[in-house]
Design a protein around this motif. Structure first.
Motif, mmCIF file in Angstrom:
data_model
loop_
_atom_site.group_PDB
_atom_site.id
_atom_site.type_symbol
_atom_site.label_atom_id
_atom_site.label_comp_id
_atom_site.label_asym_id
_atom_site.label_seq_id
_atom_site.Cartn_x
_atom_site.Cartn_y
_atom_site.Cartn_z
ATOM 1 N N LEU A 89 -43.662 -26.536 36.540
ATOM 2 C CA LEU A 89 -43.325 -27.568 35.561
ATOM 3 C C LEU A 89 -41.839 -27.674 35.273
ATOM 4 O O LEU A 89 -41.345 -28.741 34.929
ATOM 5 C CB LEU A 89 -44.089 -27.317 34.259
ATOM 6 N N ASP A 90 -41.101 -26.563 35.392
ATOM 7 C CA ASP A 90 -39.673 -26.589 35.061
ATOM 8 C C ASP A 90 -38.775 -26.532 36.295
ATOM 9 O O ASP A 90 -37.559 -26.485 36.180
ATOM 10 C CB ASP A 90 -39.318 -25.467 34.091
ATOM 11 N N GLY A 91 -39.358 -26.523 37.490
ATOM 12 C CA GLY A 91 -38.566 -26.575 38.717
ATOM 13 C C GLY A 91 -37.836 -25.301 39.068
ATOM 14 O O GLY A 91 -36.886 -25.336 39.841
ATOM 15 N N ASP A 92 -38.294 -24.148 38.558
ATOM 16 C CA ASP A 92 -37.603 -22.889 38.849
ATOM 17 C C ASP A 92 -38.178 -22.150 40.051
ATOM 18 O O ASP A 92 -37.744 -21.057 40.372
ATOM 19 C CB ASP A 92 -37.593 -21.976 37.623
ATOM 20 N N GLY A 93 -39.156 -22.745 40.728
ATOM 21 C CA GLY A 93 -39.748 -22.122 41.899
ATOM 22 C C GLY A 93 -40.915 -21.198 41.589
ATOM 23 O O GLY A 93 -41.540 -20.677 42.490
ATOM 24 N N TYR A 115 -52.524 -25.312 26.494
ATOM 25 C CA TYR A 115 -51.478 -24.294 26.484
ATOM 26 C C TYR A 115 -50.810 -24.192 27.849
ATOM 27 O O TYR A 115 -51.460 -24.340 28.884
ATOM 28 C CB TYR A 115 -52.070 -22.932 26.120
ATOM 29 N N VAL A 116 -49.513 -23.892 27.830
ATOM 30 C CA VAL A 116 -48.763 -23.630 29.058
ATOM 31 C C VAL A 116 -48.523 -22.131 29.141
ATOM 32 O O VAL A 116 -48.026 -21.521 28.194
ATOM 33 C CB VAL A 116 -47.414 -24.389 29.077
ATOM 34 N N LEU A 117 -48.908 -21.556 30.293
ATOM 35 C CA LEU A 117 -48.760 -20.122 30.519
ATOM 36 C C LEU A 117 -47.698 -19.859 31.573
ATOM 37 O O LEU A 117 -47.569 -20.613 32.538
ATOM 38 C CB LEU A 117 -50.073 -19.523 31.035
ATOM 39 N N THR A 118 -46.987 -18.763 31.393
ATOM 40 C CA THR A 118 -46.052 -18.284 32.401
ATOM 41 C C THR A 118 -46.227 -16.782 32.520
ATOM 42 O O THR A 118 -46.888 -16.152 31.696
ATOM 43 C CB THR A 118 -44.597 -18.649 32.043
ATOM 44 N N ARG A 119 -45.631 -16.235 33.582
ATOM 45 C CA ARG A 119 -45.712 -14.793 33.768
ATOM 46 C C ARG A 119 -44.412 -14.332 34.408
ATOM 47 O O ARG A 119 -43.951 -14.930 35.377
ATOM 48 C CB ARG A 119 -46.890 -14.430 34.666
ATOM 49 N N ALA A 120 -43.838 -13.282 33.890
ATOM 50 C CA ALA A 120 -42.611 -12.708 34.447
ATOM 51 C C ALA A 120 -42.955 -11.386 35.109
ATOM 52 O O ALA A 120 -43.556 -10.512 34.492
ATOM 53 C CB ALA A 120 -41.573 -12.500 33.352
ATOM 54 N N GLY A 121 -42.577 -11.253 36.372
ATOM 55 C CA GLY A 121 -42.843 -10.014 37.104
ATOM 56 C C GLY A 121 -44.322 -9.716 37.142
ATOM 57 O O GLY A 121 -45.139 -10.570 37.398
ATOM 58 N N GLY A 122 -44.684 -8.497 36.859
ATOM 59 C CA GLY A 122 -46.090 -8.102 36.859
ATOM 60 C C GLY A 122 -46.719 -8.130 35.484
ATOM 61 O O GLY A 122 -47.816 -7.621 35.290
ATOM 62 N N ALA A 123 -46.038 -8.710 34.511
ATOM 63 C CA ALA A 123 -46.551 -8.740 33.139
ATOM 64 C C ALA A 123 -47.757 -9.669 33.027
ATOM 65 O O ALA A 123 -47.994 -10.510 33.884
ATOM 66 C CB ALA A 123 -45.453 -9.200 32.187
ATOM 67 N N VAL A 127 -48.482 -17.342 26.570
ATOM 68 C CA VAL A 127 -48.385 -18.744 26.171
ATOM 69 C C VAL A 127 -46.941 -19.039 25.796
ATOM 70 O O VAL A 127 -46.367 -18.365 24.934
ATOM 71 C CB VAL A 127 -49.331 -19.044 24.989
ATOM 72 N N VAL A 128 -46.343 -20.035 26.448
ATOM 73 C CA VAL A 128 -44.966 -20.418 26.139
ATOM 74 C C VAL A 128 -44.892 -21.773 25.448
ATOM 75 O O VAL A 128 -43.842 -22.128 24.917
ATOM 76 C CB VAL A 128 -44.074 -20.417 27.397
ATOM 77 N N ALA A 129 -45.995 -22.524 25.447
ATOM 78 C CA ALA A 129 -46.012 -23.818 24.754
ATOM 79 C C ALA A 129 -47.443 -24.191 24.399
ATOM 80 O O ALA A 129 -48.368 -23.938 25.170
ATOM 81 C CB ALA A 129 -45.399 -24.903 25.625
ATOM 82 N N THR A 130 -47.613 -24.761 23.204
ATOM 83 C CA THR A 130 -48.893 -25.327 22.791
ATOM 84 C C THR A 130 -48.701 -26.837 22.761
ATOM 85 O O THR A 130 -47.940 -27.357 21.945
ATOM 86 C CB THR A 130 -49.310 -24.805 21.398
ATOM 87 N N LEU A 131 -49.379 -27.530 23.674
ATOM 88 C CA LEU A 131 -49.239 -28.983 23.766
ATOM 89 C C LEU A 131 -50.212 -29.704 22.839
ATOM 90 O O LEU A 131 -49.891 -30.753 22.291
ATOM 91 C CB LEU A 131 -49.436 -29.443 25.217
ATOM 92 N N VAL A 132 -51.405 -29.150 22.681
ATOM 93 C CA VAL A 132 -52.395 -29.673 21.737
ATOM 94 C C VAL A 132 -52.924 -28.477 20.959
ATOM 95 O O VAL A 132 -53.410 -27.504 21.550
ATOM 96 C CB VAL A 132 -53.560 -30.393 22.457
ATOM 97 N N ASP A 133 -52.830 -28.549 19.636
ATOM 98 C CA ASP A 133 -53.329 -27.475 18.776
ATOM 99 C C ASP A 133 -54.777 -27.796 18.393
ATOM 100 O O ASP A 133 -55.084 -28.943 18.042
ATOM 101 C CB ASP A 133 -52.460 -27.397 17.511
ATOM 102 N N TRP A 177 -41.324 -31.575 31.307
ATOM 103 C CA TRP A 177 -40.267 -30.655 30.888
ATOM 104 C C TRP A 177 -38.930 -31.355 31.033
ATOM 105 O O TRP A 177 -38.538 -31.742 32.131
ATOM 106 C CB TRP A 177 -40.327 -29.396 31.742
ATOM 107 N N GLN A 178 -38.225 -31.556 29.919
ATOM 108 C CA GLN A 178 -36.913 -32.188 29.928
ATOM 109 C C GLN A 178 -36.023 -31.531 28.885
ATOM 110 O O GLN A 178 -36.433 -31.343 27.741
ATOM 111 C CB GLN A 178 -37.017 -33.688 29.615
ATOM 112 N N ASN A 179 -34.817 -31.175 29.298
ATOM 113 C CA ASN A 179 -33.820 -30.599 28.391
ATOM 114 C C ASN A 179 -34.351 -29.396 27.604
ATOM 115 O O ASN A 179 -34.118 -29.265 26.408
ATOM 116 C CB ASN A 179 -33.301 -31.672 27.427
ATOM 117 N N GLY A 180 -35.106 -28.533 28.278
ATOM 118 C CA GLY A 180 -35.562 -27.299 27.660
ATOM 119 C C GLY A 180 -36.781 -27.415 26.772
ATOM 120 O O GLY A 180 -37.084 -26.493 26.019
ATOM 121 N N ALA A 181 -37.521 -28.534 26.839
ATOM 122 C CA ALA A 181 -38.726 -28.689 26.022
ATOM 123 C C ALA A 181 -39.666 -29.682 26.700
ATOM 124 O O ALA A 181 -39.252 -30.467 27.549
ATOM 125 C CB ALA A 181 -38.365 -29.197 24.624
#
Length: 196
Positions: A89-93, A115-123, A127-133, A177-181
């Motif tokens: 979604l953010d173009g970081d690969g 919800y938008v999920l991400t994962r860093a390394g093996g962690a 949840v990094v964003a809630t689009l609909v609560d 995703w635009q300008n950090g949000a």
């Protein structure tokens, strides 16, 4: 007849061994040229990727929602991941996962969260964003992630007297995703008798 001042050259007398040696040398040159070809996926405008970058990209797997903790209060019934879709979604690969989650109610139409999920390394995924609560009392109809855009149909109610089986409001929304949000755009269809 005039004799040549040059010595007799051995290669001017062709023999079977000469042709076999020439053929073997040519085969070796062709094989070496095949190994030294440039990367067919590369061009003058593409960045050369190192082996470690290729391994990192191949290892980039979208987060699994089954391993995530969602900010959803379901009491003892737990939650259900109704829909999910991966996408960078953010173009970081590195791919993220968008998940539609609701409480695991035995009947009825419980409200959903997106919800938008991400994962860093093996962690574990987070949840990094809630689009609909879920507090918005919406359910999710159509849902896709394509070309870095999240699209969904939100089904809701004009008042508390509308039965939960039959939402009477429909809104088609997209997030990008635009300008950090995540920015949201929508097309609302109110009172059109939208069904679930």
């Amino acid at each position: 007849m005039q004799t040549s001042a040059l010595p007799d050259l051995a290669h001017t007398d062709t023999r079977l061994m000469h042709w076999l040696a020439t053929a073997a040398a040519m085969a070796a040159v062709v094989a070496a040229a095949g190994l030294l070809q440039p990367d067919s996926s590369a061009s003058a405008s593409t960045r050369h990727r190192t082996t470690s970058q290729r391994q990192h990209e191949a290892a980039a797997v979208a987060p699994d929602p089954a391993d995530a903790d969602f900010p959803l209060d379901c009491g003892n019934v737990g939650s259900t991941v109704a829909k999910q879709a991966p996408g960078d979604l953010d173009g970081d690969g590195r791919p993220e996962t968008v998940a539609v989650v609701h409480c695991a109610a035995g009947s009825g139409t419980p409200p959903s969260g997106v919800y938008v999920l991400t994962r860093a390394g093996g962690a574990a995924p987070r949840v990094v964003a809630t689009l609909v609560d879920p507090a918005q009392r919406l359910t999710i109809g159509d849902f896709t992630v394509r070309d870095r855009v999240i699209s969904a149909t939100l089904l809701g109610y004009s008042s508390s007297s509308v039965p939960s089986c039959c939402p009477d409001q429909r809104e088609t929304v997209t997030w990008k995703w635009q300008n950090g949000a995540f920015t949201r755009s929508s097309d609302t269809d109110r009172g059109a008798g939208a069904g679930a």
